[in-house]
Motif scaffolding. Structure first.
Motif, PDB file in Angstrom:
ATOM      1  N   ALA A   1      23.845 -66.881  51.014  1.00 58.18           N
ATOM      2  CA  ALA A   1      23.143 -68.016  50.589  1.00 58.18           C
ATOM      3  C   ALA A   1      21.799 -67.565  49.831  1.00 58.18           C
ATOM      4  O   ALA A   1      21.664 -68.409  48.981  1.00 58.18           O
ATOM      5  N   LEU A   2      21.384 -66.362  50.053  1.00 60.44           N
ATOM      6  CA  LEU A   2      20.121 -65.991  49.385  1.00 60.44           C
ATOM      7  C   LEU A   2      20.257 -65.840  48.178  1.00 60.44           C
ATOM      8  O   LEU A   2      19.424 -66.031  47.162  1.00 60.44           O
ATOM      9  N   LEU A   3      21.372 -65.169  47.727  1.00 56.48           N
ATOM     10  CA  LEU A   3      21.535 -64.826  46.312  1.00 56.48           C
ATOM     11  C   LEU A   3      22.458 -65.599  45.576  1.00 56.48           C
ATOM     12  O   LEU A   3      22.625 -65.181  44.171  1.00 56.48           O
ATOM     13  N   ASN A   4      22.778 -66.993  46.087  1.00 55.09           N
ATOM     14  CA  ASN A   4      23.344 -67.909  45.522  1.00 55.09           C
ATOM     15  C   ASN A   4      22.495 -68.985  44.683  1.00 55.09           C
ATOM     16  O   ASN A   4      22.088 -69.934  45.043  1.00 55.09           O
ATOM     17  N   PHE A   5      21.967 -68.212  43.617  1.00 53.42           N
ATOM     18  CA  PHE A   5      21.002 -68.816  42.798  1.00 53.42           C
ATOM     19  C   PHE A   5      21.013 -68.444  41.464  1.00 53.42           C
ATOM     20  O   PHE A   5      21.486 -67.226  41.135  1.00 53.42           O
ATOM     21  N   GLN A   6      20.888 -69.344  40.192  1.00 54.87           N
ATOM     22  CA  GLN A   6      21.672 -68.989  38.967  1.00 54.87           C
ATOM     23  C   GLN A   6      20.384 -69.149  37.969  1.00 54.87           C
ATOM     24  O   GLN A   6      19.759 -70.517  37.987  1.00 54.87           O
ATOM     25  N   THR A   7      20.101 -68.227  36.915  1.00 52.45           N
ATOM     26  CA  THR A   7      19.515 -68.514  36.006  1.00 52.45           C
ATOM     27  C   THR A   7      20.015 -67.843  34.586  1.00 52.45           C
ATOM     28  O   THR A   7      20.573 -66.777  34.897  1.00 52.45           O
ATOM     29  N   VAL A   8      20.393 -68.604  33.505  1.00 49.46           N
ATOM     30  CA  VAL A   8      20.948 -67.922  32.592  1.00 49.46           C
ATOM     31  C   VAL A   8      20.258 -68.338  31.359  1.00 49.46           C
ATOM     32  O   VAL A   8      19.798 -69.468  31.133  1.00 49.46           O
ATOM     33  N   ILE A   9      20.492 -67.810  30.177  1.00 52.34           N
ATOM     34  CA  ILE A   9      19.970 -68.035  28.837  1.00 52.34           C
ATOM     35  C   ILE A   9      20.963 -67.741  27.762  1.00 52.34           C
ATOM     36  O   ILE A   9      21.674 -66.839  27.979  1.00 52.34           O
ATOM     37  N   ALA A  10      21.298 -68.755  27.178  1.00 50.51           N
ATOM     38  CA  ALA A  10      22.460 -68.883  26.226  1.00 50.51           C
ATOM     39  C   ALA A  10      21.877 -69.107  25.030  1.00 50.51           C
ATOM     40  O   ALA A  10      20.835 -69.548  24.597  1.00 50.51           O
ATOM     41  N   LYS A  11      22.758 -68.567  23.835  1.00 50.03           N
ATOM     42  CA  LYS A  11      22.692 -68.914  22.377  1.00 50.03           C
ATOM     43  C   LYS A  11      23.784 -69.555  21.903  1.00 50.03           C
ATOM     44  O   LYS A  11      24.878 -69.380  22.259  1.00 50.03           O
ATOM     45  N   ARG A  12      23.539 -70.654  20.925  1.00 49.92           N
ATOM     46  CA  ARG A  12      24.410 -71.181  20.161  1.00 49.92           C
ATOM     47  C   ARG A  12      25.359 -70.346  19.266  1.00 49.92           C
ATOM     48  O   ARG A  12      25.229 -69.576  18.696  1.00 49.92           O
ATOM     49  N   ALA A  13      26.751 -70.626  19.681  1.00 48.84           N
ATOM     50  CA  ALA A  13      27.721 -69.610  18.941  1.00 48.84           C
ATOM     51  C   ALA A  13      28.163 -70.380  17.585  1.00 48.84           C
ATOM     52  O   ALA A  13      27.769 -71.656  17.286  1.00 48.84           O
ATOM     53  N   ALA A  14      28.915 -69.908  16.757  1.00 51.03           N
ATOM     54  CA  ALA A  14      29.187 -70.246  15.514  1.00 51.03           C
ATOM     55  C   ALA A  14      30.228 -71.677  15.687  1.00 51.03           C
ATOM     56  O   ALA A  14      30.365 -72.468  14.744  1.00 51.03           O
ATOM     57  N   ASP A  15      30.845 -71.614  16.725  1.00 51.59           N
ATOM     58  CA  ASP A  15      31.632 -72.945  17.277  1.00 51.59           C
ATOM     59  C   ASP A  15      30.745 -74.178  17.714  1.00 51.59           C
ATOM     60  O   ASP A  15      31.320 -74.962  18.023  1.00 51.59           O
ATOM     61  N   GLY A  16      29.442 -73.743  17.886  1.00 51.03           N
ATOM     62  CA  GLY A  16      28.459 -74.985  18.556  1.00 51.03           C
ATOM     63  C   GLY A  16      28.517 -74.787  19.930  1.00 51.03           C
ATOM     64  O   GLY A  16      27.428 -75.385  20.556  1.00 51.03           O
ATOM     65  N   ARG A  17      29.170 -74.063  20.588  1.00 53.06           N
ATOM     66  CA  ARG A  17      29.107 -74.101  22.114  1.00 53.06           C
ATOM     67  C   ARG A  17      27.968 -72.975  22.155  1.00 53.06           C
ATOM     68  O   ARG A  17      27.452 -71.919  21.366  1.00 53.06           O
ATOM     69  N   TYR A  18      27.371 -73.067  23.398  1.00 50.64           N
ATOM     70  CA  TYR A  18      26.250 -72.204  23.756  1.00 50.64           C
ATOM     71  C   TYR A  18      26.685 -71.072  24.986  1.00 50.64           C
ATOM     72  O   TYR A  18      27.324 -71.388  26.059  1.00 50.64           O
ATOM     73  N   CYS A  19      26.572 -69.831  24.555  1.00 50.00           N
ATOM     74  CA  CYS A  19      27.318 -68.792  25.156  1.00 50.00           C
ATOM     75  C   CYS A  19      26.151 -68.037  25.820  1.00 50.00           C
ATOM     76  O   CYS A  19      25.143 -67.877  25.348  1.00 50.00           O
ATOM     77  N   VAL A  20      26.242 -67.671  27.136  1.00 50.45           N
ATOM     78  CA  VAL A  20      25.564 -66.738  28.018  1.00 50.45           C
ATOM     79  C   VAL A  20      25.351 -65.626  27.547  1.00 50.45           C
ATOM     80  O   VAL A  20      26.218 -64.749  27.399  1.00 50.45           O
ATOM     81  N   GLU A  21      24.020 -65.218  27.300  1.00 49.83           N
ATOM     82  CA  GLU A  21      23.594 -63.699  26.886  1.00 49.83           C
ATOM     83  C   GLU A  21      22.870 -62.957  27.879  1.00 49.83           C
ATOM     84  O   GLU A  21      22.936 -61.828  28.053  1.00 49.83           O
ATOM     85  N   HIS A  22      22.129 -63.632  28.839  1.00 46.12           N
ATOM     86  CA  HIS A  22      21.313 -63.026  29.784  1.00 46.12           C
ATOM     87  C   HIS A  22      21.609 -63.850  31.080  1.00 46.12           C
ATOM     88  O   HIS A  22      21.553 -65.125  30.955  1.00 46.12           O
ATOM     89  N   SER A  23      21.695 -63.206  32.076  1.00 48.21           N
ATOM     90  CA  SER A  23      21.909 -63.891  33.537  1.00 48.21           C
ATOM     91  C   SER A  23      21.682 -63.165  34.693  1.00 48.21           C
ATOM     92  O   SER A  23      21.697 -61.819  34.678  1.00 48.21           O
ATOM     93  N   LEU A  24      21.158 -63.577  35.632  1.00 45.55           N
ATOM     94  CA  LEU A  24      20.997 -62.943  37.179  1.00 45.55           C
ATOM     95  C   LEU A  24      22.056 -62.466  37.398  1.00 45.55           C
ATOM     96  O   LEU A  24      21.950 -61.236  37.967  1.00 45.55           O
ATOM     97  N   ASP A  25      23.294 -63.052  37.410  1.00 46.30           N
ATOM     98  CA  ASP A  25      24.585 -62.564  37.579  1.00 46.30           C
ATOM     99  C   ASP A  25      25.124 -62.003  36.259  1.00 46.30           C
ATOM    100  O   ASP A  25      25.563 -62.720  35.426  1.00 46.30           O
ATOM    101  N   SER A  26      25.212 -60.592  36.008  1.00 49.13           N
ATOM    102  CA  SER A  26      25.532 -60.288  34.854  1.00 49.13           C
ATOM    103  C   SER A  26      27.264 -60.678  34.492  1.00 49.13           C
ATOM    104  O   SER A  26      27.567 -60.344  33.425  1.00 49.13           O
ATOM    105  N   LYS A  27      28.080 -61.104  35.575  1.00 55.50           N
ATOM    106  CA  LYS A  27      29.336 -61.162  35.362  1.00 55.50           C
ATOM    107  C   LYS A  27      29.378 -62.588  34.757  1.00 55.50           C
ATOM    108  O   LYS A  27      30.500 -62.919  34.148  1.00 55.50           O
TER     109      LYS A  27
END
Length: 313
Positions: A210-236
């Protein structure tokens, strides 16, 4: 509908806003402390909408821990940092309140004194404890400016509604997302008791999930227009795509409803709109209002511009 489609037809600007020069996606180039030491390696990202901030702070990829059942990995995970908060700009100081944080205590108690020159935003701690050099990431001059705050989550199968905090900010080609913990009662108790995350994961092994069930991600727009996660608390989660589908606009409540599949369940999220602007102009330069200074720069250009270049974080 997609979020960006709704933004094109339902323009919404916040009644309160930080200064225009503060809007955008920033990456920290350095932090220098009063003792003369400087850190240029920690990955730090700041995404700013008109009234919300998303912040993510991670070690270098080679040093970022991967969550396992091992106690050392759990303790290492508890040292990461990600949060969102409401921003308050008053008397030329920026402060933060409310929101949700991976850490249980406030690691940055001072407000910020900020000044922007070009693509560089400098943040001073009023005490003189540190200064941070932030660089604007946005390269495209125009792009969406969207800030949403998550208010609740409903499990569609059961109809059970639970309070869940979070935020979504889109700054042009960058996006950030925060999803807070679902065990709000325990979290409130830990925060009220002034506990630190690292202490609680050691003292409360039954609540580690429960303590670690927290997400923060930073994404960048890919060539197809979708936003792909590049940095995350959970590296997976790096390489995943953020979901901006399944939105409807609740006109009477000025909120957005999103229905999606998340972690094996169909859920419905209710988002409060901070701002919803399909096209905002992000500028990497700032004005110089004194004509004599502009003339000085032009006259001294052979030496001043000998080695100038665009510097990123």
């Amino acid at each position: 509908m997609t979020l960006l489609e709704i933004a094109k037809t339902h323009l919404s600007t916040a009644s309160y806003s930080v200064p225009e020069w503060m809007l955008g996606a920033f990456c920290r180039r350095s932090i220098s402390f009063a003792d003369g030491l400087t850190d240029t390696d920690t990955r730090v990202f700041w995404l700013q909408s008109r009234g919300l901030t998303i912040d993510l702070r991670l070690p270098l990829p080679r040093d970022q821990p991967v969550l396992t059942d091992h106690s050392d990995a759990i303790r290492a995970m508890s040292d990461l940092e990600g949060w969102y908060a409401h921003t308050c700009w008053e008397n030329n100081l920026l402060s933060w309140c409310n929101g949700a944080s991976y850490q249980l205590h406030n690691r940055w108690p001072e407000p910020a004194q900020l000044r922007r020159v070009g693509n560089c935003m400098v943040e001073f701690a009023p005490s003189g404890a540190y200064v941070e050099d932030w660089r604007l990431l946005n390269e495209s001059r125009k792009g969406p400016l969207i800030g949403l705050e998550l208010e609740s989550e409903m499990d569609v199968a059961t109809g059970v509604v639970s309070a869940r905090q979070g935020a979504l900010i889109i700054n042009g080609e960058y996006a950030g997302m925060v999803l807070g913990r679902t065990h709000t009662t325990l979290e409130t108790e830990w925060i009220a008791n002034g506990r630190r995350l690292k202490e609680v994961v050691t003292a409360q092994p039954d609540h580690v999930e429960a303590l670690l069930n927290f997400q923060t991600v930073i994404a960048k727009r890919a060539a197809d227009g979708r936003y792909c996660v590049e940095h995350s608390l959970d590296s997976k989660r790096v390489g995943d795509f953020l979901t901006f589908d399944g939105f409807t606009y609740a006109q009477s409540e000025r909120k957005l409803i999103q229905r999606l599949h998340y972690e094996g369940r169909e859920v419905e999220w209710v988002w409060r709109i901070d701002c919803l602007e399909a096209s905002y102009e992000y500028c990497r330069s700032t004005p110089v209002n004194n004509p004599s200074i502009r003339q000085w720069r032009a006259g001294e250009s052979p030496t001043l511009d000998r080695y100038t270049r665009a510097v990123e974080a």
